[in-house]
Write an enzyme that holds these catalytic residues in place. Sequence first.
Site, short mmCIF file in Angstrom:
data_model
loop_
_atom_site.label_atom_id
_atom_site.label_comp_id
_atom_site.label_asym_id
_atom_site.label_seq_id
_atom_site.Cartn_x
_atom_site.Cartn_y
_atom_site.Cartn_z
N ASP A 20 0.76 -1.26 0.04
CA ASP A 20 0.00 -0.05 -0.18
C ASP A 20 0.66 1.07 0.02
O ASP A 20 1.98 1.25 0.44
CB ASP A 20 -0.99 0.00 1.25
N GLY A 21 0.37 2.04 -0.79
CA GLY A 21 0.79 3.69 -0.61
C GLY A 21 1.48 4.10 -1.91
O GLY A 21 2.04 5.27 -1.75
N ASN A 22 1.18 3.48 -3.02
CA ASN A 22 1.56 3.94 -4.36
C ASN A 22 1.13 5.17 -4.69
O ASN A 22 1.79 6.16 -5.26
CB ASN A 22 1.26 2.78 -5.31
N ARG A 24 -0.12 7.81 -2.57
CA ARG A 24 -0.10 8.78 -1.60
C ARG A 24 1.71 8.90 -1.98
O ARG A 24 2.07 10.25 -1.93
CB ARG A 24 -0.06 8.34 -0.26
N HIS A 37 2.32 3.52 -9.27
CA HIS A 37 2.35 1.90 -9.46
C HIS A 37 3.75 1.34 -10.20
O HIS A 37 3.93 0.25 -9.73
CB HIS A 37 1.14 1.50 -10.13
N SER A 66 -10.73 -7.01 -5.36
CA SER A 66 -11.88 -6.99 -5.82
C SER A 66 -12.81 -5.44 -5.92
O SER A 66 -13.41 -4.93 -6.75
CB SER A 66 -12.92 -8.15 -5.21
N GLU A 67 -12.26 -4.75 -4.71
CA GLU A 67 -12.67 -3.49 -4.47
C GLU A 67 -12.08 -2.36 -5.44
O GLU A 67 -12.62 -1.36 -5.45
CB GLU A 67 -12.61 -3.02 -3.03
N LEU A 132 11.38 -20.24 -5.65
CA LEU A 132 10.25 -19.31 -4.80
C LEU A 132 8.90 -19.43 -5.63
O LEU A 132 8.67 -19.51 -6.95
CB LEU A 132 10.84 -17.84 -4.87
N ARG A 188 2.34 -5.26 5.71
CA ARG A 188 1.54 -3.97 5.02
C ARG A 188 2.22 -2.87 5.14
O ARG A 188 2.59 -2.47 6.35
CB ARG A 188 0.08 -3.89 5.69
N ILE A 195 -6.55 -5.30 7.53
CA ILE A 195 -6.28 -6.47 6.54
C ILE A 195 -6.98 -6.21 4.86
O ILE A 195 -6.48 -6.76 3.99
CB ILE A 195 -6.85 -7.56 7.09
N GLU A 207 1.91 -13.47 11.76
CA GLU A 207 2.59 -12.49 12.57
C GLU A 207 2.20 -11.41 11.45
O GLU A 207 2.42 -11.40 10.24
CB GLU A 207 4.01 -12.50 12.73
C1 FPP Z 1 -1.79 0.13 -3.31
O1 FPP Z 1 -1.38 1.52 -3.27
C2 FPP Z 1 -1.25 -0.55 -4.52
C3 FPP Z 1 -2.14 -1.12 -5.44
C4 FPP Z 1 -3.64 -1.29 -5.43
C5 FPP Z 1 -1.78 -1.67 -6.91
C6 FPP Z 1 -0.40 -2.33 -6.44
C7 FPP Z 1 -0.21 -2.84 -8.00
C8 FPP Z 1 1.29 -2.75 -8.41
C9 FPP Z 1 2.36 -2.50 -7.57
C10 FPP Z 1 1.45 -3.22 -9.97
C11 FPP Z 1 1.23 -4.52 -10.35
C12 FPP Z 1 2.12 -5.50 -9.66
C13 FPP Z 1 2.57 -6.74 -10.11
C14 FPP Z 1 3.14 -7.85 -8.98
C15 FPP Z 1 2.59 -7.11 -11.40
P1 FPP Z 1 -2.60 2.44 -3.42
O2 FPP Z 1 -2.65 3.20 -4.72
O3 FPP Z 1 -3.86 2.14 -2.88
O4 FPP Z 1 -1.90 3.61 -2.42
P2 FPP Z 1 -2.54 4.89 -1.66
O5 FPP Z 1 -3.15 4.04 -0.46
O6 FPP Z 1 -1.37 5.76 -1.16
O7 FPP Z 1 -3.62 5.35 -2.59
#
Ligand code: FPP
Length: 241
Positions: A20-22, A24, A37, A66-67, A132, A188, A195, A207
């Site tokens: 999470d956090g891409n 922001r 992303h 899914s959301e 892996l 996370r 979650i 954990e």
């Molecule tokens: C959450 O950050 C991230 C996602 C919903 C997308 C993650 C997807 C990738 C990293 C690309 C695909 C991955 C692979 C393995 C091919 P957010 O956008 O919810 O961040 P925010 O909470 O700051 O808005």
Amino acid sequence: MADSQNNNKYYPKNIGIIMDGNGRWAIRNSLKISEGHKKGVGVVRDIVEEAVKRGIQSLTLYAFSSENWQRPKREINAIKRLVIEAINEQVPELKEKKVKLKFFGHLDDFGEKIQNKIFFAENETCFEEAKLNLNVALGYGGQQDIVDIVYKVSEEVSSGSVNLKDITKETINSYSSVPVDEIDLLIRTGGDKRISNFLLYQIAYAEIMFIEKFWPDFTNKDFVNCLDNFKNVSRRFGKRI
Ligand code: FPP
């Protein structure tokens, strides 16, 4: 909880990550959300490399819930493109490292192009003895997975191929779309302590480590810190030890 007699001494076998956090991160750096992303995919590459080095058995990543279908179309399309790009660019390297790729979730909703790519990637990396297992959740939601399991098992019970009294925890795992039965460590990033519908059945004894950093800032060192912290945890699984 850490004590020298009870700590488990080992790295986790099965790890789940909520990346999470891409968004922001992108906003903080005055970039488009899709850039966040994109940077996130680069971090996935690094963490996979580290996981192989450390002998981790499986990594299960929450790439699209899914959301997430409720996000703007432009962002959804950017994530779809990134998945295709990641497969194109990274499958040769994953093959070389003996990393077995598996995608799970409601993949049908992603259209034929992505499904064909996924089929290709899984076939190319279908190792009997992988270094892996890299599992990627796409269009996945934990509650929906449980609904799907109930539906499938009920059908089997109605048709007589499964006896109601033979249903066990293992039956549930075998009907789940999730490729791993039990998660040892769930990480996370992004600071939120929830979650978000990820691997609900499989995290029963996981954990859970919540990391403040946004996913694009998460480093291999942060990952190894999580692994080292896990070693110091006493895992009792409800028993008195
Ligand atoms: C959450 O950050 C991230 C996602 C919903 C997308 C993650 C997807 C990738 C990293 C690309 C695909 C991955 C692979 C393995 C091919 P957010 O956008 O919810 O961040 P925010 O909470 O700051 O808005």
